[in-house]
Design a protein around this motif. Structure first.
Motif, PDB file in Angstrom:
ATOM      1  N   ARG A 122       8.349  -0.396 -42.779  1.00 53.65           N
ATOM      2  CA  ARG A 122       6.939  -0.229 -43.127  1.00 53.65           C
ATOM      3  C   ARG A 122       6.555   1.177 -43.575  1.00 53.65           C
ATOM      4  NH1 ARG A 122       4.502  -3.302 -37.722  1.00 53.65           N
ATOM      5  NH2 ARG A 122       5.388  -5.369 -38.157  1.00 53.65           N
ATOM      6  N   ARG A 123       7.452   2.158 -43.436  1.00 52.92           N
ATOM      7  CA  ARG A 123       7.062   3.534 -43.765  1.00 52.92           C
ATOM      8  C   ARG A 123       6.615   3.634 -45.213  1.00 52.92           C
ATOM      9  NH1 ARG A 123       9.914   2.903 -47.385  1.00 52.92           N
ATOM     10  NH2 ARG A 123      12.039   3.608 -47.845  1.00 52.92           N
ATOM     11  N   ASP A 124       5.605   4.496 -45.431  1.00 52.88           N
ATOM     12  CA  ASP A 124       5.110   4.719 -46.784  1.00 52.88           C
ATOM     13  C   ASP A 124       5.408   6.164 -47.189  1.00 52.88           C
ATOM     14  OD1 ASP A 124       3.189   6.309 -45.484  1.00 52.88           O
ATOM     15  OD2 ASP A 124       1.692   4.716 -45.505  1.00 52.88           O
ATOM     16  N   ASP A 125       4.934   6.567 -48.335  1.00 50.48           N
ATOM     17  CA  ASP A 125       5.226   7.914 -48.825  1.00 50.48           C
ATOM     18  C   ASP A 125       4.695   8.994 -47.888  1.00 50.48           C
ATOM     19  OD1 ASP A 125       6.497   6.844 -51.010  1.00 50.48           O
ATOM     20  OD2 ASP A 125       4.781   7.077 -52.372  1.00 50.48           O
ATOM     21  N   ASN A 126       3.515   8.772 -47.320  1.00 51.84           N
ATOM     22  CA  ASN A 126       2.964   9.749 -46.376  1.00 51.84           C
ATOM     23  C   ASN A 126       3.823   9.865 -45.125  1.00 51.84           C
ATOM     24  OD1 ASN A 126       0.750  10.442 -47.969  1.00 51.84           O
ATOM     25  ND2 ASN A 126      -0.552   8.840 -47.086  1.00 51.84           N
ATOM     26  N   ASP A 127       4.300   8.730 -44.633  1.00 57.06           N
ATOM     27  CA  ASP A 127       5.174   8.737 -43.459  1.00 57.06           C
ATOM     28  C   ASP A 127       6.463   9.503 -43.749  1.00 57.06           C
ATOM     29  OD1 ASP A 127       3.450   7.107 -41.906  1.00 57.06           O
ATOM     30  OD2 ASP A 127       4.245   5.315 -42.889  1.00 57.06           O
ATOM     31  N   ILE A 128       7.033   9.268 -44.917  1.00 58.32           N
ATOM     32  CA  ILE A 128       8.276   9.936 -45.288  1.00 58.32           C
ATOM     33  C   ILE A 128       8.085  11.447 -45.321  1.00 58.32           C
ATOM     34  CG2 ILE A 128       9.891  10.312 -47.203  1.00 58.32           C
ATOM     35  CD1 ILE A 128       9.619   7.312 -47.834  1.00 58.32           C
ATOM     36  N   ALA A 129       7.004  11.887 -45.951  1.00 62.96           N
ATOM     37  CA  ALA A 129       6.723  13.327 -46.023  1.00 62.96           C
ATOM     38  C   ALA A 129       6.509  13.908 -44.623  1.00 62.96           C
ATOM     39  CB  ALA A 129       5.505  13.578 -46.894  1.00 62.96           C
ATOM     40  N   THR A 130       5.794  13.165 -43.784  1.00 62.43           N
ATOM     41  CA  THR A 130       5.525  13.634 -42.420  1.00 62.43           C
ATOM     42  C   THR A 130       6.801  13.726 -41.602  1.00 62.43           C
ATOM     43  OG1 THR A 130       3.290  12.696 -42.424  1.00 62.43           O
ATOM     44  CG2 THR A 130       4.306  13.115 -40.276  1.00 62.43           C
ATOM     45  N   LEU A 131       7.659  12.711 -41.704  1.00 59.47           N
ATOM     46  CA  LEU A 131       8.900  12.714 -40.930  1.00 59.47           C
ATOM     47  C   LEU A 131       9.824  13.843 -41.359  1.00 59.47           C
ATOM     48  CD1 LEU A 131       9.646   8.881 -40.634  1.00 59.47           C
ATOM     49  CD2 LEU A 131       8.926  10.454 -38.819  1.00 59.47           C
ATOM     50  N   ARG A 132       9.895  14.107 -42.648  1.00 61.91           N
ATOM     51  CA  ARG A 132      10.713  15.229 -43.114  1.00 61.91           C
ATOM     52  C   ARG A 132      10.191  16.551 -42.560  1.00 61.91           C
ATOM     53  NH1 ARG A 132      11.403  12.920 -49.269  1.00 61.91           N
ATOM     54  NH2 ARG A 132      13.436  11.889 -48.943  1.00 61.91           N
ATOM     55  N   HIS A 133       8.882  16.683 -42.579  1.00 57.19           N
ATOM     56  CA  HIS A 133       8.263  17.902 -42.055  1.00 57.19           C
ATOM     57  C   HIS A 133       8.523  18.040 -40.554  1.00 57.19           C
ATOM     58  CE1 HIS A 133       5.319  21.041 -41.304  1.00 57.19           C
ATOM     59  NE2 HIS A 133       4.758  20.268 -40.386  1.00 57.19           N
ATOM     60  N   LEU A 134       8.332  16.948 -39.805  1.00 57.30           N
ATOM     61  CA  LEU A 134       8.531  16.987 -38.360  1.00 57.30           C
ATOM     62  C   LEU A 134       9.988  17.274 -38.003  1.00 57.30           C
ATOM     63  CD1 LEU A 134       6.305  13.964 -37.235  1.00 57.30           C
ATOM     64  CD2 LEU A 134       5.826  16.410 -36.918  1.00 57.30           C
ATOM     65  N   LEU A 135      10.923  16.736 -38.790  1.00 59.42           N
ATOM     66  CA  LEU A 135      12.340  17.001 -38.544  1.00 59.42           C
ATOM     67  C   LEU A 135      12.650  18.477 -38.766  1.00 59.42           C
ATOM     68  CD1 LEU A 135      15.152  15.872 -37.877  1.00 59.42           C
ATOM     69  CD2 LEU A 135      15.467  15.447 -40.332  1.00 59.42           C
ATOM     70  N   ASP A 136      12.120  19.037 -39.838  1.00 56.44           N
ATOM     71  CA  ASP A 136      12.318  20.462 -40.123  1.00 56.44           C
ATOM     72  C   ASP A 136      11.692  21.326 -39.036  1.00 56.44           C
ATOM     73  OD1 ASP A 136      13.695  19.910 -42.428  1.00 56.44           O
ATOM     74  OD2 ASP A 136      11.969  20.195 -43.765  1.00 56.44           O
ATOM     75  N   GLU A 137      10.492  20.957 -38.605  1.00 60.27           N
ATOM     76  CA  GLU A 137       9.806  21.719 -37.568  1.00 60.27           C
ATOM     77  C   GLU A 137      10.578  21.678 -36.258  1.00 60.27           C
ATOM     78  OE1 GLU A 137       6.554  23.465 -37.530  1.00 60.27           O
ATOM     79  OE2 GLU A 137       7.342  23.561 -39.584  1.00 60.27           O
ATOM     80  N   ARG A 138      11.112  20.516 -35.931  1.00 62.52           N
ATOM     81  CA  ARG A 138      11.897  20.385 -34.702  1.00 62.52           C
ATOM     82  C   ARG A 138      13.142  21.255 -34.764  1.00 62.52           C
ATOM     83  NH1 ARG A 138      16.284  18.495 -32.541  1.00 62.52           N
ATOM     84  NH2 ARG A 138      16.219  17.674 -30.396  1.00 62.52           N
TER      85      ARG A 138
END
Length: 232
Positions: A122-138
């Motif tokens: 179900r992920r959309d483009d916003n989710d993808i961008a958010t997950l990439r950001h959260l992974l980098d932040e982590r």
């Protein structure tokens, strides 16, 4: 017109109680809307008086009502933080507070595995961008030994639940966040493991839309943590 003794006082008390209830509902709405997310510190008392247009005593009692409901938590010298998005979440958080760590991890294994499966579908483009950001932040927080590293870890896992686009799932997951943070902090002090590879595999599988791979990554990751704890 003459009123019986005490009538005016009772009217004032009713009005004050009603005002506190209104402010409590206003603060609760800020939490439920996501403007004050779980784990965040709410505005200071002077800021809340300005936001609500009421006095400090009213704000103080409204905040205390949400503390009693389990949605807020006061932390000495730090402020007041959001720990649940609903009264139900607060009740669950109190229940889980005394749970055995292995039991929490087993529950997380079930929740995270299914969330990853749904998120990949179900992920959309916003989710993808958010997950990439959260992974980098982590990764950055962990490598820099940042005090916020554990919060960054939790937000990444929560981001996957958000990407599942199931509001009930998210509310239940949010109720676990305080006890999850406690468990991660305890494990980190013992092992210090970063698990960068495992988290990257999980996020990449969700982004790729591979639900089976995503579920497998979440299941294996939590399974490896569970294996560190003895059976009951």
């Amino acid at each position: 017109m003459d009123y019986p003794p005490g009538t005016l006082l009772r009217v004032q008390q009713v009005r004050r109680t009603s005002l506190i209830a209104q402010v409590t509902d206003q603060l609760r709405a800020e939490i439920r809307s996501g403007r004050w997310p779980v784990g965040s510190r709410i505005p200071t008392e002077p800021e809340l008086t300005e936001l609500t247009g009421t006095g400090r005593n009213t704000v103080r009692e409204a905040v205390q009502a949400l503390v009693h409901a389990g949605m807020l938590e006061r932390r000495q010298g730090s402020g007041t933080y959001v720990i649940a998005t609903s009264d139900l979440g607060g009740t669950l958080a109190k229940y889980f507070a005394d749970a055995v760590e292995r039991d929490i991890l087993e529950l997380r294994q079930a929740l995270d595995t299914q969330a990853a499966h749904l998120a990949a579908q179900r992920r959309d483009d916003n989710d993808i961008a958010t997950l990439r950001h959260l992974l980098d932040e982590r990764r950055k927080a962990w490598d820099d030994d940042d005090p916020g590293a554990i919060h960054a870890d939790i937000q990444l896992h929560r981001g996957i639940v958000v990407a599942s686009h199931n509001a009930v799932y998210l509310e239940f997951y949010d109720s676990l966040l305080p006890i999850m943070e406690q468990g991660i902090r305890s494990r980190t002090s013992k092992s210090g493991g970063s698990y960068h590879t495992e988290h990257a595999e999980l996020v990449n599988a969700v982004i790729a839309g591979d639900s089976e791979r995503a579920a497998r990554a979440a299941n294996c990751f939590l399974g490896s943590l569970i294996a560190e704890y003895p059976e009951h």
